[in-house]
Design an enzyme around this catalytic site. Structure first.
Site, short mmCIF file in Angstrom:
data_model
loop_
_atom_site.label_atom_id
_atom_site.label_comp_id
_atom_site.label_asym_id
_atom_site.label_seq_id
_atom_site.Cartn_x
_atom_site.Cartn_y
_atom_site.Cartn_z
N PHE A 81 27.24 60.89 70.72
CA PHE A 81 28.39 60.00 70.95
C PHE A 81 28.25 59.20 72.25
CE2 PHE A 81 30.41 63.59 68.62
CZ PHE A 81 30.99 62.89 67.58
N LEU A 84 28.62 53.43 76.13
CA LEU A 84 29.72 52.59 76.61
C LEU A 84 30.25 51.83 75.41
CD1 LEU A 84 28.09 51.27 79.91
CD2 LEU A 84 29.82 53.07 79.66
N ASN A 100 22.49 51.44 79.29
CA ASN A 100 23.13 52.73 79.04
C ASN A 100 22.93 53.16 77.58
OD1 ASN A 100 25.20 54.76 80.32
ND2 ASN A 100 25.99 54.32 78.28
N SER A 125 29.02 51.97 63.94
CA SER A 125 30.33 51.33 63.81
C SER A 125 30.30 50.31 62.68
CB SER A 125 30.64 50.61 65.13
OG SER A 125 31.71 49.72 64.99
N TYR A 150 28.03 45.01 72.90
CA TYR A 150 28.34 46.37 72.43
C TYR A 150 27.92 46.52 70.96
CZ TYR A 150 30.95 50.06 70.14
OH TYR A 150 31.27 51.13 69.36
N LYS A 154 24.80 48.92 68.87
CA LYS A 154 24.92 49.78 67.68
C LYS A 154 23.93 49.34 66.61
CE LYS A 154 28.03 52.42 69.27
NZ LYS A 154 27.59 53.77 69.67
N SER A 217 50.93 42.19 72.12
CA SER A 217 50.55 40.84 71.68
C SER A 217 49.80 40.99 70.36
CB SER A 217 49.62 40.18 72.71
OG SER A 217 50.32 40.00 73.92
N ARG A 293 42.14 36.59 68.79
CA ARG A 293 41.19 37.10 69.79
C ARG A 293 39.78 36.66 69.35
NH1 ARG A 293 40.97 43.56 70.73
NH2 ARG A 293 40.27 43.46 68.56
P1 NAD Z 1 34.53 57.65 74.67
O1 NAD Z 1 34.24 56.65 75.75
O2 NAD Z 1 35.81 58.38 74.71
O3 NAD Z 1 33.33 58.70 74.60
C1 NAD Z 1 32.01 58.39 74.98
C2 NAD Z 1 31.59 59.44 76.00
O4 NAD Z 1 30.25 59.18 76.40
C3 NAD Z 1 32.45 59.42 77.26
O5 NAD Z 1 32.94 60.72 77.51
C4 NAD Z 1 31.49 58.97 78.36
O6 NAD Z 1 31.79 59.57 79.61
C5 NAD Z 1 30.15 59.40 77.79
N1 NAD Z 1 28.99 58.62 78.26
C6 NAD Z 1 28.85 57.27 78.31
N2 NAD Z 1 27.64 56.96 78.78
C7 NAD Z 1 26.99 58.12 79.03
C8 NAD Z 1 25.71 58.44 79.55
N3 NAD Z 1 24.85 57.48 79.92
N4 NAD Z 1 25.37 59.74 79.67
C9 NAD Z 1 26.24 60.72 79.33
N5 NAD Z 1 27.47 60.48 78.84
C10 NAD Z 1 27.84 59.18 78.69
O7 NAD Z 1 34.37 56.87 73.28
P2 NAD Z 1 34.69 57.36 71.80
O8 NAD Z 1 35.76 56.50 71.28
O9 NAD Z 1 34.83 58.81 71.74
O10 NAD Z 1 33.34 56.92 71.10
C11 NAD Z 1 32.26 57.81 70.88
C12 NAD Z 1 31.11 57.04 70.24
O11 NAD Z 1 31.54 56.47 69.02
C13 NAD Z 1 30.59 55.89 71.10
O12 NAD Z 1 29.19 55.81 70.95
C14 NAD Z 1 31.26 54.69 70.48
O13 NAD Z 1 30.55 53.51 70.71
C15 NAD Z 1 31.28 55.07 69.01
N6 NAD Z 1 32.33 54.38 68.25
C16 NAD Z 1 33.61 54.43 68.68
C17 NAD Z 1 34.59 53.76 67.97
C18 NAD Z 1 36.03 53.78 68.45
O14 NAD Z 1 36.81 52.95 68.00
N7 NAD Z 1 36.45 54.68 69.32
C19 NAD Z 1 34.26 53.04 66.82
C20 NAD Z 1 32.93 53.04 66.39
C21 NAD Z 1 31.95 53.71 67.12
C1 UD1 Z 2 37.25 46.56 67.88
C2 UD1 Z 2 35.91 45.97 68.24
C3 UD1 Z 2 34.81 46.67 67.48
C4 UD1 Z 2 34.88 48.17 67.71
C5 UD1 Z 2 36.26 48.66 67.30
C6 UD1 Z 2 36.45 50.12 67.51
C7 UD1 Z 2 36.39 43.64 68.85
C8 UD1 Z 2 36.17 42.22 68.49
N1 UD1 Z 2 35.92 44.54 67.95
O1 UD1 Z 2 37.46 46.37 66.51
O2 UD1 Z 2 33.54 46.18 67.91
O3 UD1 Z 2 33.88 48.84 66.97
O4 UD1 Z 2 37.23 47.96 68.09
O5 UD1 Z 2 36.52 50.43 68.87
O6 UD1 Z 2 36.93 43.95 69.89
N2 UD1 Z 2 45.11 43.71 67.87
C9 UD1 Z 2 46.24 43.06 68.28
N3 UD1 Z 2 46.71 43.28 69.55
C10 UD1 Z 2 46.08 44.13 70.42
C11 UD1 Z 2 44.91 44.80 69.99
C12 UD1 Z 2 44.44 44.57 68.71
O7 UD1 Z 2 46.83 42.29 67.53
O8 UD1 Z 2 46.55 44.27 71.57
C13 UD1 Z 2 44.61 43.52 66.49
C14 UD1 Z 2 43.22 42.94 66.38
O9 UD1 Z 2 43.25 41.54 66.38
C15 UD1 Z 2 42.74 43.54 65.05
C16 UD1 Z 2 43.46 44.90 64.98
O10 UD1 Z 2 44.57 44.79 65.88
O11 UD1 Z 2 43.19 42.76 63.97
C17 UD1 Z 2 42.59 46.06 65.42
O12 UD1 Z 2 42.02 45.78 66.70
P1 UD1 Z 2 41.14 46.84 67.49
O13 UD1 Z 2 41.87 48.13 67.58
O14 UD1 Z 2 40.72 46.19 68.78
O15 UD1 Z 2 39.88 47.09 66.56
P2 UD1 Z 2 38.85 46.04 65.90
O16 UD1 Z 2 39.16 44.64 66.25
O17 UD1 Z 2 38.75 46.37 64.47
#
Ligand code: NAD
Ligand code: UD1
Length: 339
Positions: A81, A84, A100, A125, A150, A154, A217, A293
């Site tokens: 996981f 950043l 990173n 993702s 970002y 991925k 918003s 956005r």
């Molecule tokens: P998060 O930021 O809560 O967790 C990521 C963790 O990785 C953090 O605890 C951070 O401290 C650690 N980290 C970052 N860089 C590091 C490094 N160089 N060495 C060691 N630890 C490090 O994020 P999350 O929402 O739990 O996401 C987890 C994974 O899933 C990420 O790779 C993220 O990109 C991916 N992901 C998240 C979402 C989402 O919407 N949350 C969606 C799709 C994919």
């Molecule tokens: C975003 C990221 C995507 C990432 C995913 C999960 C962008 C362009 N995409 O996706 O790369 O994998 O998060 O972390 O940032 N919205 C509002 N107001 C807000 C926030 C969001 O209207 O303040 C809307 C957005 O326009 C979208 C929906 O809510 O339609 C979901 O947004 P968000 O939670 O940021 O996720 P994604 O855009 O799907």
């Protein structure tokens, strides 16, 4: 299977996955540099599961630290996981994101193979589909153009891990493409804890609900969707976590390279989420419609059929529970882990 190393295990999805792994009887070790998380999340995990999880505060870029962990612990698989994940920040700091996420993963994978551990589950993702060629999105849908560094990390890491598996079929590489994770553990003690102003919809809504932000918003109401606002596939983080436990089967089966969407298959608009949150929790979410956005797409939801067929996994929580659980976490922890 021996131990499972969870990188980024102190974070949002990682902490929930550690709970499900331990509850499924797995032996877990956590690594995190705490750059976007607090060690307190692991104390809360320990309370939920009734035991302390071995934790290394280390960076995936730190080869020596990784060598030490792999020498000490007999690790059979890595759930990766660590990374950043702030989309906006990645456009300002592309080097830091590529360093990173990509250099970090290359270092991790190199240390893994030197220690004979060739099993990895990677957090990808739905962002890799870009503006998806078709909806609902199956794994066959071609990858698209990402709109930010970002997303490219991925997409590139999927390619890198796939190439490594193709060159050496001792590797088992499971790429999990998450849709939009929200919700929190039922205990309300672990959850998403964004730094600063939340970028994502649900943490923004919960901060409005708790009085930290004035209003939401809504980014555009002129999309080609049922109410003009963006449609996404929100998935409960506990369902997502269970998806990782199920994905371990494919490692045990030595399945090679596998790719799965982890989503529910249901699309909800921004205004659907606001309405469900208000009704589920009896709180009002004032909002204002503003411009789109940059980089956002209209609609994104999964066809989760392959994960059901091959992993026996399917999301079981509905949108109401996701809204209730997100709110319970935020209400009990208005300042995240700083309380
Ligand atoms: P998060 O930021 O809560 O967790 C990521 C963790 O990785 C953090 O605890 C951070 O401290 C650690 N980290 C970052 N860089 C590091 C490094 N160089 N060495 C060691 N630890 C490090 O994020 P999350 O929402 O739990 O996401 C987890 C994974 O899933 C990420 O790779 C993220 O990109 C991916 N992901 C998240 C979402 C989402 O919407 N949350 C969606 C799709 C994919
Ligand atoms: C975003 C990221 C995507 C990432 C995913 C999960 C962008 C362009 N995409 O996706 O790369 O994998 O998060 O972390 O940032 N919205 C509002 N107001 C807000 C926030 C969001 O209207 O303040 C809307 C957005 O326009 C979208 C929906 O809510 O339609 C979901 O947004 P968000 O939670 O940021 O996720 P994604 O855009 O799907």
């Amino acid at each position: 299977m021996g131990k499972i190393l969870v990188t980024g295990g102190a974070g949002f999805i990682g902490s929930h996955t550690v709970v499900e792994l331990v509850q499924a009887g797995k032996d877990v070790v956590v690594l995190d540099n705490l750059s976007n998380s607090s060690e307190k999340s692991l104390d809360r995990v320990a309370t939920i599961v009734g035991k302390k999880i071995p934790f290394y505060k280390a960076d995936i870029l730190d080869r020596d630290a990784l060598e030490e962990i792999f020498s000490k612990e007999s690790i059979d698989a890595v759930i990766h996981f660590a990374g950043l994940k702030a989309v906006g920040e990645s456009t300002q700091k592309p080097w830091e994101y590529y360093e990173n996420n990509i250099a970090g993963t290359l270092t991790l994978v190199d240390v893994m193979r030197k220690h004979g551990c060739k099993n990895i589950i990677f957090s990808s993702s739905a962002t890799v589909y870009g503006n998806p060629a078709f909806i609902p999105i199956t794994e066959e849908c071609p990858k698209g153009q990402c709109t930010n560094p970002y997303g490219w990390t991925k997409s590139m890491l999927e390619q890198i891990l796939s190439d490594i598996q193709k060159a050496d079929n001792e590797w088992n590489v499971i790429l999990l493409r998450y849709f939009n994770p929200i919700g929190a553990h039922k205990s309300g003690t672990i959850g998403e804890n964004p730094n600063g102003i939340p970028n994502n919809l649900m943490p923004y809504i919960t901060q409005v609900a708790v009085g930290k932000r004035d209003h939401l918003s809504v980014f555009g109401n002129d999309y080609d969707t049922h109410d003009g606002t963006g449609v996404r596939d929100y998935i409960h983080v506990v369902d997502l976590a269970i998806g990782h436990v199920k994905a371990l089967q494919k490692i045990e089966e030595k399945a090679g390279l596998k790719i799965y969407n982890l989503g529910t298959g249901h699309g909800y608009s921004v205004l659907d989420i606001v309405k469900n949150f208000e009704e589920a929790n009896g709180v009002k979410i004032p909002y204002e419609i503003v411009g789109r956005r940059p980089g956002d797409i209209a609609t994104c939801y999964a066809d989760p059929g392959l994960a059901k067929k091959e992993l026996g996994w399917e999301a079981k929580y509905g949108i109401r529970e996701m809204c209730e659980d997100s709110w319970r976490w935020q209400k009990n922890n208005p300042n995240g882990f700083e309380d």
